[in-house]
Motif scaffolding. Structure first.
Motif, PDB file in Angstrom:
ATOM      1  N   VAL B  98       0.863  -1.176   0.000  1.00  0.00           N
ATOM      2  CA  VAL B  98       0.000   0.000   0.000  1.00  0.00           C
ATOM      3  C   VAL B  98       0.902   1.229   0.000  1.00  0.00           C
ATOM      4  O   VAL B  98       1.845   1.309   0.793  1.00  0.00           O
ATOM      5  CB  VAL B  98      -0.920   0.062   1.238  1.00  0.00           C
ATOM      6  CG1 VAL B  98      -1.943   1.175   1.077  1.00  0.00           C
ATOM      7  CG2 VAL B  98      -1.633  -1.252   1.456  1.00  0.00           C
ATOM      8  N   ILE B  99       0.619   2.166  -0.894  1.00  0.00           N
ATOM      9  CA  ILE B  99       1.449   3.367  -1.003  1.00  0.00           C
ATOM     10  C   ILE B  99       0.570   4.598  -0.775  1.00  0.00           C
ATOM     11  O   ILE B  99      -0.509   4.708  -1.359  1.00  0.00           O
ATOM     12  CB  ILE B  99       2.100   3.457  -2.411  1.00  0.00           C
ATOM     13  CG1 ILE B  99       2.913   2.181  -2.689  1.00  0.00           C
ATOM     14  CG2 ILE B  99       2.986   4.703  -2.517  1.00  0.00           C
ATOM     15  CD1 ILE B  99       3.487   2.119  -4.107  1.00  0.00           C
ATOM     16  N   ALA B 100       1.031   5.494   0.091  1.00  0.00           N
ATOM     17  CA  ALA B 100       0.302   6.746   0.341  1.00  0.00           C
ATOM     18  C   ALA B 100       1.288   7.761   0.913  1.00  0.00           C
ATOM     19  O   ALA B 100       2.346   7.379   1.421  1.00  0.00           O
ATOM     20  CB  ALA B 100      -0.853   6.500   1.322  1.00  0.00           C
ATOM     21  N   PRO B 101       0.941   9.045   0.859  1.00  0.00           N
ATOM     22  CA  PRO B 101       1.830  10.043   1.461  1.00  0.00           C
ATOM     23  C   PRO B 101       1.927   9.883   2.976  1.00  0.00           C
ATOM     24  O   PRO B 101       2.962  10.145   3.571  1.00  0.00           O
ATOM     25  CB  PRO B 101       1.174  11.383   1.106  1.00  0.00           C
ATOM     26  CG  PRO B 101       0.249  11.086  -0.026  1.00  0.00           C
ATOM     27  CD  PRO B 101      -0.188   9.664   0.145  1.00  0.00           C
ATOM     28  N   SER B 102       0.839   9.448   3.616  1.00  0.00           N
ATOM     29  CA  SER B 102       0.876   9.224   5.061  1.00  0.00           C
ATOM     30  C   SER B 102      -0.176   8.191   5.448  1.00  0.00           C
ATOM     31  O   SER B 102      -1.164   8.003   4.745  1.00  0.00           O
ATOM     32  CB  SER B 102       0.624  10.529   5.809  1.00  0.00           C
ATOM     33  OG  SER B 102      -0.662  11.019   5.496  1.00  0.00           O
ATOM     34  N   PHE B 103       0.118   7.530   6.578  1.00  0.00           N
ATOM     35  CA  PHE B 103      -0.793   6.502   7.095  1.00  0.00           C
ATOM     36  C   PHE B 103      -1.136   6.810   8.545  1.00  0.00           C
ATOM     37  O   PHE B 103      -0.337   7.419   9.252  1.00  0.00           O
ATOM     38  CB  PHE B 103      -0.118   5.126   7.079  1.00  0.00           C
ATOM     39  CG  PHE B 103       0.181   4.611   5.710  1.00  0.00           C
ATOM     40  CD1 PHE B 103      -0.751   3.859   5.018  1.00  0.00           C
ATOM     41  CD2 PHE B 103       1.408   4.882   5.109  1.00  0.00           C
ATOM     42  CE1 PHE B 103      -0.474   3.380   3.745  1.00  0.00           C
ATOM     43  CE2 PHE B 103       1.692   4.403   3.836  1.00  0.00           C
ATOM     44  CZ  PHE B 103       0.749   3.648   3.145  1.00  0.00           C
ATOM     45  N   ALA B 104      -2.301   6.357   8.989  1.00  0.00           N
ATOM     46  CA  ALA B 104      -2.594   6.403  10.421  1.00  0.00           C
ATOM     47  C   ALA B 104      -1.670   5.404  11.122  1.00  0.00           C
ATOM     48  O   ALA B 104      -1.364   4.348  10.575  1.00  0.00           O
ATOM     49  CB  ALA B 104      -4.051   6.056  10.666  1.00  0.00           C
ATOM     50  N   ASP B 105      -1.226   5.754  12.333  1.00  0.00           N
ATOM     51  CA  ASP B 105      -0.195   4.970  13.021  1.00  0.00           C
ATOM     52  C   ASP B 105      -0.558   3.495  13.235  1.00  0.00           C
ATOM     53  O   ASP B 105       0.235   2.610  12.965  1.00  0.00           O
ATOM     54  CB  ASP B 105       0.101   5.585  14.401  1.00  0.00           C
ATOM     55  CG  ASP B 105       0.776   6.941  14.269  1.00  0.00           C
ATOM     56  OD1 ASP B 105       1.510   7.140  13.285  1.00  0.00           O
ATOM     57  OD2 ASP B 105       0.573   7.796  15.154  1.00  0.00           O
ATOM     58  N   ILE B 106      -1.762   3.257  13.756  1.00  0.00           N
ATOM     59  CA  ILE B 106      -2.115   1.873  14.102  1.00  0.00           C
ATOM     60  C   ILE B 106      -2.205   1.027  12.834  1.00  0.00           C
ATOM     61  O   ILE B 106      -1.712  -0.092  12.775  1.00  0.00           O
ATOM     62  CB  ILE B 106      -3.445   1.790  14.888  1.00  0.00           C
ATOM     63  CG1 ILE B 106      -3.380   2.636  16.170  1.00  0.00           C
ATOM     64  CG2 ILE B 106      -3.781   0.345  15.229  1.00  0.00           C
ATOM     65  CD1 ILE B 106      -4.690   2.679  16.957  1.00  0.00           C
ATOM     66  N   PHE B 107      -2.801   1.597  11.796  1.00  0.00           N
ATOM     67  CA  PHE B 107      -2.930   0.866  10.539  1.00  0.00           C
ATOM     68  C   PHE B 107      -1.550   0.514   9.982  1.00  0.00           C
ATOM     69  O   PHE B 107      -1.311  -0.612   9.522  1.00  0.00           O
ATOM     70  CB  PHE B 107      -3.718   1.695   9.516  1.00  0.00           C
ATOM     71  CG  PHE B 107      -3.812   1.024   8.171  1.00  0.00           C
ATOM     72  CD1 PHE B 107      -4.763   0.048   7.942  1.00  0.00           C
ATOM     73  CD2 PHE B 107      -2.926   1.349   7.149  1.00  0.00           C
ATOM     74  CE1 PHE B 107      -4.833  -0.599   6.708  1.00  0.00           C
ATOM     75  CE2 PHE B 107      -2.996   0.704   5.919  1.00  0.00           C
ATOM     76  CZ  PHE B 107      -3.951  -0.264   5.702  1.00  0.00           C
ATOM     77  N   TYR B 108      -0.652   1.463  10.036  1.00  0.00           N
ATOM     78  CA  TYR B 108       0.703   1.241   9.524  1.00  0.00           C
ATOM     79  C   TYR B 108       1.349   0.049  10.236  1.00  0.00           C
ATOM     80  O   TYR B 108       1.884  -0.857   9.603  1.00  0.00           O
ATOM     81  CB  TYR B 108       1.530   2.522   9.710  1.00  0.00           C
ATOM     82  CG  TYR B 108       2.905   2.453   9.089  1.00  0.00           C
ATOM     83  CD1 TYR B 108       3.088   2.741   7.745  1.00  0.00           C
ATOM     84  CD2 TYR B 108       4.016   2.090   9.851  1.00  0.00           C
ATOM     85  CE1 TYR B 108       4.345   2.672   7.166  1.00  0.00           C
ATOM     86  CE2 TYR B 108       5.280   2.019   9.277  1.00  0.00           C
ATOM     87  CZ  TYR B 108       5.439   2.314   7.931  1.00  0.00           C
ATOM     88  OH  TYR B 108       6.682   2.236   7.361  1.00  0.00           O
TER      89      TYR B 108
END
Ligand code: SF4
Lengths: 469, 196
Positions: B98-108
């Motif tokens: 999964v590629i994104a500029p930012s992720f939520a911490d728990i999901f990451y």
């Protein structure tokens, strides 16, 4: 010694192993467990012949998909399996469970504090993002995934990167009719849902110090909606006074000793943070969200924004999508938005003081025709307390449903569902698409605002009601 | 956990910010007690209408994206609920990256624990990927060891925490590793017992 903030103090106290190039290995004092995010974790233990390292530091309850009807019978067979799975796991691994008919049953983040399990200085985790609630006591409390639940069960530890720290300082006083829920919604509306990413937030300032413990829980609860890993408030006399006499709190002389340790945890004068934000409490008005994430909110006396007024194409597009989903029109006064359902409950706003506020608005009035309004106390204990104060009678006389404890319509995993296309004024914490049922439309508000919407059939400014004065 | 080294797959762009875990997997599917089988419920409310029919306009329902295994989306992907069912659903559906500029911490974190590589990339570069993948079937090669993304007209490196990289590359069981610290944990517990 260098002055430190409370986050650094608690972190350092719980370090088991530190090594460069690796996250820190942190000891976990309290692990709360519920039926939805734990079955695969216990299964993992079983498959690997592992045990629960510290059953005494682990406490379970059923809340997410329990029915809130009076007989509490689960009709849904899959929910039933999930609840039974937790019962069996707790028995097998020796974990105390506040089961469905237990006098301690309730939403996991409501019963932790209520039982005195939540204490200052602890590291607390739960397979649930709103674990940040417990930070109200000056604890580092954060949500984890199921793999981490398994890791904590097996080792009582977690590998965690040291967080960045953020201070949100709330100066001044909140106005009459403006509460903790409005405060946190206003912060998120102003700074957005990812302002806290990678950070633990400490809330400070006069307006925070003036909050009761229950109000502090409301604020910390929604830290995750600002993207933060956790949120907390330094312990003070309010914290100590709340904890005295609770079941798992220390007793007698041990309590006084503990209280001394707790108070010493408060952030030192001059402690620094990676980032500080300051806001003025006196400017905050009662809040209502109009969109599909918690930052899409405004004051009750404002209007639904025009998507074209946002500064980036991305935000414009998000606002357009949200307003279309919510069935609203740009420029429409918030006052004119009518509601079909009102839900007062959830780990954000289901405690006794929330119910008292709602009851004050509902007393002697009647729920507007065509509106379904539910009150779901956060725990069995709160339900009993409210009944002893006669709140249940006020609600029932006004036409509200008075239900058993659980998460209920906050995420609609049981039968409490907002029908598709219907609009709900909700005291919960998430207004995501479909959160309260497929196609449901959620507006986040405070308990007093929710009760007022139930009575009027549309949003009304609680500051204009006679009870506010 | 399966080790992650290099991987080549079809990119599916989801041109949205703040994709929350309630969208990735709606709560009605959280009642199962197993880890498997969540793929059928991935993005359920976006993929299917009330009668369970596929919505033709949703990207994953378009034939061109059948077999996608790399997801690209915008800021703050995976916000909201901590449910690990979200990465389980992505994985079960076939996504490995999964590629994104930012992720939520728990999901990451949850991705890492399940061998899904979550890559943070500059918003501009994500924009490029979304554009490329929207035009045509777009295959991307991901090399974790070299921290590189390559395609015909796309080349980029990415950052990743060295510890998380090693865990992914080797597919290690974190609990087993932690258990090698048994001494230190037990010592800590003894010290705490004295204070309390
Ligand atoms: S009340 Fe809502 S937010 Fe709180 S734990 Fe339950 S489902 Fe989660």
């Amino acid at each position: 010694m260098k002055s430190r903030n409370i986050i650094e103090k608690i972190w350092d106290q719980h370090l088991i192993h530190k090594e460069s190039g690796k996250p820190d290995l942190l000891y976990i004092d309290l692990h709360l467990v519920h039926e939805v995010t734990s079955p695969q974790a216990f299964e993992g233990l079983r498959m690997n012949h592992r045990t629960v390292r510290q059953p005494d530091r682990t406490f379970a309850t059923v809340d997410h998909n329990v029915p809130t009807s009076e007989n509490r019978e689960t009709k849904d067979s899959i929910s039933k399996i999930q609840i039974e799975t937790l019962q069996n796991n707790c028995r097998e691994f020796g974990v105390e469970l506040a089961d469905i008919y237990s006098p301690h049953q309730g939403i996991v983040h409501v019963i932790g504090p209520e039982l005195g399990l939540t204490q200052p200085g602890k590291t607390i985790v739960c397979g649930d993002s709103h674990t940040s609630t417990h930070g109200a006591f000056g604890a580092i409390a954060f949500g984890i995934g199921t793999s981490e639940v398994e890791h904590v069960l097996a080792t009582q530890t977690l590998w965690q990167k040291p967080p960045k720290t953020m201070q949100i300082k709330v100066n001044g006083k909140l106005g009459i009719g403006v509460g903790a829920k409005d405060l946190i919604l206003a912060i998120i509306a102003k700074y957005g849902i990812s302002v806290g990413t990678g950070h633990i937030i400490e809330y400070t300032g006069e307006a925070i110090r003036n909050l009761s413990m229950e109000e502090r829980m409301t604020v910390c609860n929604m830290s995750i909606e600002a993207g933060a890993r956790a949120g907390l408030i330094s312990p003070d006399q309010t914290t100590v006074a709340y904890l005295r006499g609770h079941r798992f709190a220390p007793k007698d002389a041990a309590f006084d000793q503990a209280a001394g340790r707790w108070l010493a945890l408060a952030s030192d004068e001059g402690a620094s943070y990676d980032r500080t934000i300051e806001i003025d409490a006196s400017e905050i008005r009662p809040q209502v969200t109009w969109g599909t994430n918690p930052s899409m909110g405004t004051s009750v006396d404002a209007t639904v924004p025009d998507p074209e007024s946002f500064d980036s194409e991305e935000k414009k597009q998000a606002a357009r999508k949200a307003i279309a989903y919510m069935g609203l029109k740009p420029g429409m006064p918030i006052h004119d938005i009518s509601v079909d359902v009102v839900f007062i409950g959830s780990c954000t706003n289901s405690r006794i003081s929330d119910l008292r506020q709602a009851a004050q608005v509902a007393r002697g009035k009647h729920v507007h025709e065509g509106v379904r309004a539910l009150i779901v106390p956060g725990s069995y204990t709160i339900k009993k307390q409210a009944e002893s104060e006669g709140l249940d009678k006020i609600f029932k006389d006004a036409g509200f449903e008075w239900r058993e404890a659980g998460c209920s319509m906050c995420l609609a995993m049981n039968d409490d569902v907002v029908p598709s296309g219907k609009r709900c004024a909700s005291t919960s914490n998430r207004n995501f698409e479909g959160r309260q049922g497929t196609g449901s439309r959620t507006h986040l508000v405070s308990p007093a605002m929710a009760a007022a919407a139930a009575i009027h059939g549309h949003f009304a400014d609680v500051r204009e009601l006679d009870v506010a004065r | 956990m399966n080790p992650f080294q290099t991987f080549k797959g079809l990119v599916c762009p989801i041109d949205r910010t703040n994709v929350d875990t309630d969208q990735i997997i709606p709560k009605q599917f959280l009642k199962r007690v197993e880890r498997k089988g969540f793929g059928a419920c991935l993005f359920y409310n976006w993929r299917f209408d009330e009668n369970g029919n596929k919505k033709p306009d949703f990207i994953l329902n378009q034939p061109k994206y059948t077999g996608s295994s790399i997801l690209v989306a915008r800021d703050n992907f995976g916000c909201g609920s901590s449910r690990e069912h979200a990465p389980w659903a992505l994985q079960d559906f076939g996504f490995r990256v999964v590629i994104a500029p930012s992720f939520a911490d728990i999901f990451y974190n949850n991705c890492q624990k399940n061998g899904i590589l979550a890559i943070r990339l500059d918003a501009d570069r994500v924009d490029d990927l979304i554009r490329l993948a929207s035009q045509d079937r777009f295959m991307l090669k991901v090399d974790l060891n070299q921290q590189k993304l390559t395609a015909d007209d796309f080349n980029e490196t990415f950052d990743i925490d060295p510890y998380q990289k090693e865990m992914l590359l080797k597919g290690l069981d974190e609990i087993a590793i932690t258990m090698t610290y048994e001494h230190e944990i037990a010592d800590y517990e003894k010290r705490q017992a004295v204070i309390q």
